[in-house]
Scaffold this motif. Structure first.
Motif, short mmCIF file in Angstrom:
data_model
loop_
_atom_site.label_atom_id
_atom_site.label_comp_id
_atom_site.label_asym_id
_atom_site.label_seq_id
_atom_site.Cartn_x
_atom_site.Cartn_y
_atom_site.Cartn_z
N MET A 87 0.59 -1.27 0.02
CA MET A 87 -0.09 -0.02 0.14
C MET A 87 0.91 1.30 0.17
N TYR A 88 1.58 1.62 0.81
CA TYR A 88 1.54 2.76 1.44
C TYR A 88 3.02 3.40 1.76
N LYS A 128 -5.33 -9.59 -3.19
CA LYS A 128 -4.90 -8.36 -2.44
C LYS A 128 -3.71 -8.55 -1.52
N GLU A 183 0.10 -6.92 -1.78
CA GLU A 183 0.99 -6.10 -0.88
C GLU A 183 2.37 -6.71 -0.71
N ASP A 216 -6.23 2.29 1.02
CA ASP A 216 -5.49 2.12 -0.36
C ASP A 216 -5.69 3.30 -1.07
N GLU A 249 -2.74 -0.88 -6.89
CA GLU A 249 -3.42 -0.10 -5.67
C GLU A 249 -4.69 0.08 -6.26
N HIS A 284 -7.29 -2.22 -5.63
CA HIS A 284 -7.65 -2.61 -4.16
C HIS A 284 -8.37 -1.49 -3.85
FE LIG Z 1 -2.79 -1.96 -1.51
#
Ligand SMILES: [Fe+2]
Ligand SMILES: [Fe+2]
Length: 335
Positions: A1-2, A91, A95, A149, A178, A181
């Motif tokens: 994700m992130y 998903k 990640e 997300d 993403e 997601h």
């Molecule tokens: Fe994600």
């Protein structure tokens, strides 16, 4: 994700690595490339602080992907249908893949994966604060897709133009995934809101209430309290400020919330005609720092789960190394 404005650990020391005339020329060339909006490759000369900042940011991003598998992974065995289980499995696996791309990008800067993971396991390295919140119901899985997300995409799309090319290339691949997601999360919530029972709708609203504010924190501290932002912008690592990204996220999400039929838990949300943006209430930055500093609801649990996985995976790493060594031994004979 992130990523978030994950760059929350202190200032870098002054860069004192320009020692010779040759290095001064290299620095000039680096600056010119950055000023032209060009890209830096792994083998190009770069200032030490640029390298250190990237290692920190990319590894924090990689850790966030890997730790981010935990809150949702918790629901794989309890997904309500086979379809939702298959989507969630895919998903969470994505990640994990994002984490691996990003560790590989960080390794191009001259650090090893073992060093990066040791920093995570000792608590020295940070990861996105959002994963220190619990997933209490199935609706949390949908809300993570939609909001977490969604916020990650806002943060990450500008990194596709990051001046460090291996990071930018990894982000292009990651961003494509993403957006799936985000859509699967929104879709899952829409089904519950449109076709579900009153109890399911209440469950979605409760999840939105709990995740909304932590999601706004994902963009990092306000611009005037974000010590590394200006240098990150100068280097072309960061392209859009924390506050601008947060505003873009709020503006986009308010409209999506209307489609879903949920209420965002902020009485201060109001359209501001003059600004052409949604105004929103004050963020509790004490909560943010508390979670970043290790005291969120799940910090200890998340770290313990990663350390356990690392320890219990030791035999797999050893077996893989032994297998590779055997292959090397056999190669000359085969030739
Ligand atoms: Fe994600
Ligand atoms: Fe990801």
């Amino acid at each position: 994700m992130y990523t978030q404005a994950m760059d929350t650990q202190g200032r870098e020391p002054e860069d004192r690595n320009v020692r010779s005339l040759e290095e001064a020329h290299l620095q000039q060339r680096f600056d010119a490339t950055i000023d032209d909006g060009g890209f830096i490759e792994a083998k190009d000369w770069m200032p030490q602080n640029y390298r250190r900042t990237l290692i920190r940011q990319i590894s924090q991003h990689a850790h966030s992907e890997i730790v981010g598998m935990l809150p949702e992974g918790n629901w794989i065995s309890r997904a309500p249908t086979l379809k939702r289980k298959a989507i969630l499995l895919a998903k969470v696996q994505d990640e994990g893949g994002h984490g691996l791309y990003l560790y590989a990008a960080a390794e191009t800067l001259g650090t090893s994966r073992d060093e990066l993971l040791a920093a995570l396991h000792s608590g020295k390295a940070k990861y996105s604060s959002i994963f220190n919140y619990p997933t209490l119901t199935w609706a949390d899985v949908g809300v993570i897709g939609w909001l977490v997300d969604g916020a990650a995409i806002m943060n990450q799309v500008p990194i596709c133009r990051c001046s460090y090319a291996p990071y930018a290339r990894a982000m292009i691949r990651i961003c494509r995934e993403e957006s799936f997601h985000q859509r699967q999360g929104f879709d899952s919530l829409l089904v519950m809101m449109e076709k579900g029972t009153d109890a399911q709708r209440a469950m979605v609203q409760d999840a939105v209430d709990r995740w909304w504010w932590p999601c706004l924190m994902m963009f990092g501290p306000p611009d005037d309290q974000s010590p590394n932002s200006a240098q990150g912008m100068r280097w072309g690592i960061k392209r859009v400020s924390n506050d601008e990204l947060r505003q873009k996220f709020v503006d986009a999400t308010v409209e999506q919330a209307k489609v879903l039929g949920v209420t965002l838990p902020d009485p201060g949300l109001k359209w501001n005609e003059a600004r052409g943006h949604w105004d929103f209430g004050a963020i509790d930055w004490d909560e943010f720092w508390n979670v970043v500093n290790g005291n969120g609801p799940c910090n200890r649990e998340r770290l313990a789960a990663r350390v356990k996985a690392w320890d219990e995976g030791a035999w797999v790493r050893e077996a893989a190394l032994a297998h590779a060594a055997k292959q090397r031994e056999r190669e000359p004979q085969a030739a």
